[in-house]
Design a protein around this motif. Structure first.
Motif, PDB file in Angstrom:
ATOM      1  N   GLY A   1       0.822  -1.217   0.000  1.00  0.00           N
ATOM      2  CA  GLY A   1       0.000   0.000   0.000  1.00  0.00           C
ATOM      3  C   GLY A   1       0.852   1.261   0.000  1.00  0.00           C
ATOM      4  N   LYS A   2       1.960   1.214   0.779  1.00  0.00           N
ATOM      5  CA  LYS A   2       2.847   2.388   0.857  1.00  0.00           C
ATOM      6  C   LYS A   2       3.536   2.651  -0.488  1.00  0.00           C
ATOM      7  N   LEU A   3       3.922   1.562  -1.160  1.00  0.00           N
ATOM      8  CA  LEU A   3       4.630   1.730  -2.445  1.00  0.00           C
ATOM      9  C   LEU A   3       3.721   2.310  -3.536  1.00  0.00           C
ATOM     10  N   GLU A   4       2.415   2.167  -3.334  1.00  0.00           N
ATOM     11  CA  GLU A   4       1.464   2.731  -4.305  1.00  0.00           C
ATOM     12  C   GLU A   4       1.453   4.262  -4.263  1.00  0.00           C
ATOM     13  N   ILE A   5       1.809   4.797  -3.106  1.00  0.00           N
ATOM     14  CA  ILE A   5       1.802   6.266  -2.992  1.00  0.00           C
ATOM     15  C   ILE A   5       3.228   6.844  -3.076  1.00  0.00           C
ATOM     16  N   LEU A   6       4.083   6.072  -3.669  1.00  0.00           N
ATOM     17  CA  LEU A   6       5.484   6.511  -3.842  1.00  0.00           C
ATOM     18  C   LEU A   6       5.520   7.757  -4.741  1.00  0.00           C
ATOM     19  N   PRO A   7       6.213   8.821  -4.330  1.00  0.00           N
ATOM     20  CA  PRO A   7       6.273  10.019  -5.188  1.00  0.00           C
ATOM     21  C   PRO A   7       7.017   9.727  -6.486  1.00  0.00           C
ATOM     22  N   LEU A   8       6.512  10.288  -7.567  1.00  0.00           N
ATOM     23  CA  LEU A   8       7.107  10.028  -8.880  1.00  0.00           C
ATOM     24  C   LEU A   8       8.203  11.043  -9.190  1.00  0.00           C
ATOM     25  N   PRO A   9       9.293  10.607  -9.769  1.00  0.00           N
ATOM     26  CA  PRO A   9      10.341  11.555 -10.180  1.00  0.00           C
ATOM     27  C   PRO A   9       9.868  12.361 -11.394  1.00  0.00           C
ATOM     28  N   ASP A  10      10.305  13.608 -11.462  1.00  0.00           N
ATOM     29  CA  ASP A  10       9.893  14.489 -12.561  1.00  0.00           C
ATOM     30  C   ASP A  10      10.797  14.217 -13.781  1.00  0.00           C
ATOM     31  N   MET A  11      10.568  13.092 -14.391  1.00  0.00           N
ATOM     32  CA  MET A  11      11.421  12.713 -15.530  1.00  0.00           C
ATOM     33  C   MET A  11      10.590  12.378 -16.759  1.00  0.00           C
TER      34      MET A  11
END
Lengths: 182, 197
Positions: B13-23
């Motif tokens: 569940g935590k990995l689902e809300i992982l912030p995405l890198p701006d790439m």
């Protein structure tokens, strides 16, 4: 939801015609979804970028093989990204067949401790696992594959897959305890 | 072992809300670059690629054919000329050197007009010096007993011996054997027993 599906279908149609705008549209639509998967199999953002770019190139090249009657585009894309992530791990680590495990006492991890931790912090602990153990843990605990499927995906035995999962749990327990007490 | 533990569900569940890198843009550029190489689209013209040459039309093909044929013709003419020159300048046997027939005032018989060169007197042929594999120094090969007169290189022509023989020499049969000897001289007679000591 139906409108989104229609948009996706239109983008797929454009991709079938090798339309660059449609390809960019599809990439933009699924960037977040695919990037989250790629990050689980990578050591850093650059690894994830490699996985993602290769996965999308495969998507556009083999878009003709996508059959909507067999499953959703999400599931098809996820399988491609996961496979690319595993290939990435295989590229830097040879999976060993020397270890087998049938039964083991499961280590106990305090779930409340994990609840307090942030996603990035948890990801940092997972990244510290050895590559094969990392792959097995993510496939099992996050993606939801069983040991038979993991064994098939990685070309190892089910016993080896279980051994890697057990090792991952032990290491995670130690790491989380260390972080909380230290 | 085969069951997902509670903490594993929490991790998922935590990995689902992982912030995405701006790439997003940077990764798309890589994808687009690779796609342009592997599967270029019809409408795209890559600025980094050199402009493509127009497809050759019928006029262009005609012009190319004319140029090719002309080059082939020139080459064949040159090759033919070279072959002819080689035939003249490289006789296989020693040539005869005779004065040109159209000489307006041939020298009278028996009168010496010009002394033969030193090489003719001594009978030593000049040494040939080969400059390179393609060019030959044309030797003037004169037999020591030659009576031919050399006025100038420009006044003489070289005729192959076979041709010269036909024109200039009468067909005289040579005598066989040595003069003064007869068949009797070659006859072997056994010695008489009486003559033995």
């Amino acid at each position: 939801m139906q409108a989104v599906e229609q948009d996706i279908n239109q983008l797929i149609e454009g991709c079938l015609a090798n339309d660059r705008k449609a390809q960019h549209g599809l990439y933009h639509q699924f960037y977040g979804f695919a990037m989250k998967i790629a990050l689980r199999y990578s050591r850093d953002e650059h690894d994830a970028a490699d996985i993602l770019s290769q996965a999308f190139i495969k998507v556009f090249k083999s878009i003709r093989t996508f059959d909507p009657s067999k499953g959703s585009f999400h599931a098809w894309l996820k399988r491609i990204v996961v496979n690319e992530g595993l290939d990435h791990i295989k590229g830097r680590y040879r999976f060993s067949e020397n270890v087998e495990l049938e039964t083991v006492a499961e280590p106990t991890i305090n779930n409340s401790v994990l609840e307090e931790m942030g996603a990035e912090e948890i990801m940092e602990i997972i990244k510290k696992l050895p590559p094969a153990t990392h792959a097995v843990f993510v496939l099992y605990a996050v993606e939801g594959y069983n040991h038979r499927e993991i064994a098939h995906q990685l070309g190892i035995s089910e016993g080896t897959s279980k051994w890697h999962l057990s090792e991952a749990r032990k290491t995670l327990q130690k790491q989380i305890q260390y972080l909380r007490t230290g | 072992m085969n069951q997902k533990l509670t903490y594993e569900q929490t991790i998922a569940g935590k990995l689902e809300i992982l912030p995405l890198p701006d790439m997003e843009a940077a990764i798309w550029k890589r994808i687009e670059f690779q796609l342009d190489i592997d599967m270029p689209s019809e409408g795209d013209v890559d600025a980094t690629q050199p402009p493509r040459l127009p497809k050759p039309g019928p006029l262009m093909l005609g012009a190319i054919s004319i140029v090719f044929l002309t080059a082939l013709l020139v080459y064949s003419i040159l090759t033919k000329e070279q072959t002819t020159t080689k035939k003249i300048t490289h006789p296989t046997t020693a040539p005869f050197i005779v004065p040109k027939k159209e000489d307006p005032d041939p020298p009278p018989f028996g009168k010496k007009v010009q002394q033969p060169s030193q090489s003719m007197k001594t009978g030593i042929t000049p040494t040939l010096r080969q400059l390179d594999s393609n060019s030959y120094a044309q030797p003037t090969i004169i037999p020591p007993d030659s009576n031919a007169l050399i006025k100038d290189r420009g006044d003489v022509i070289i005729i192959p011996p076979a041709a010269a023989k036909k024109d200039s020499e009468p067909n005289i049969k040579k005598k066989k054997g040595v003069s003064g000897l007869t068949d009797e001289d070659y006859r072997i007679e056994p010695r008489k027993k009486d003559s033995l000591p």
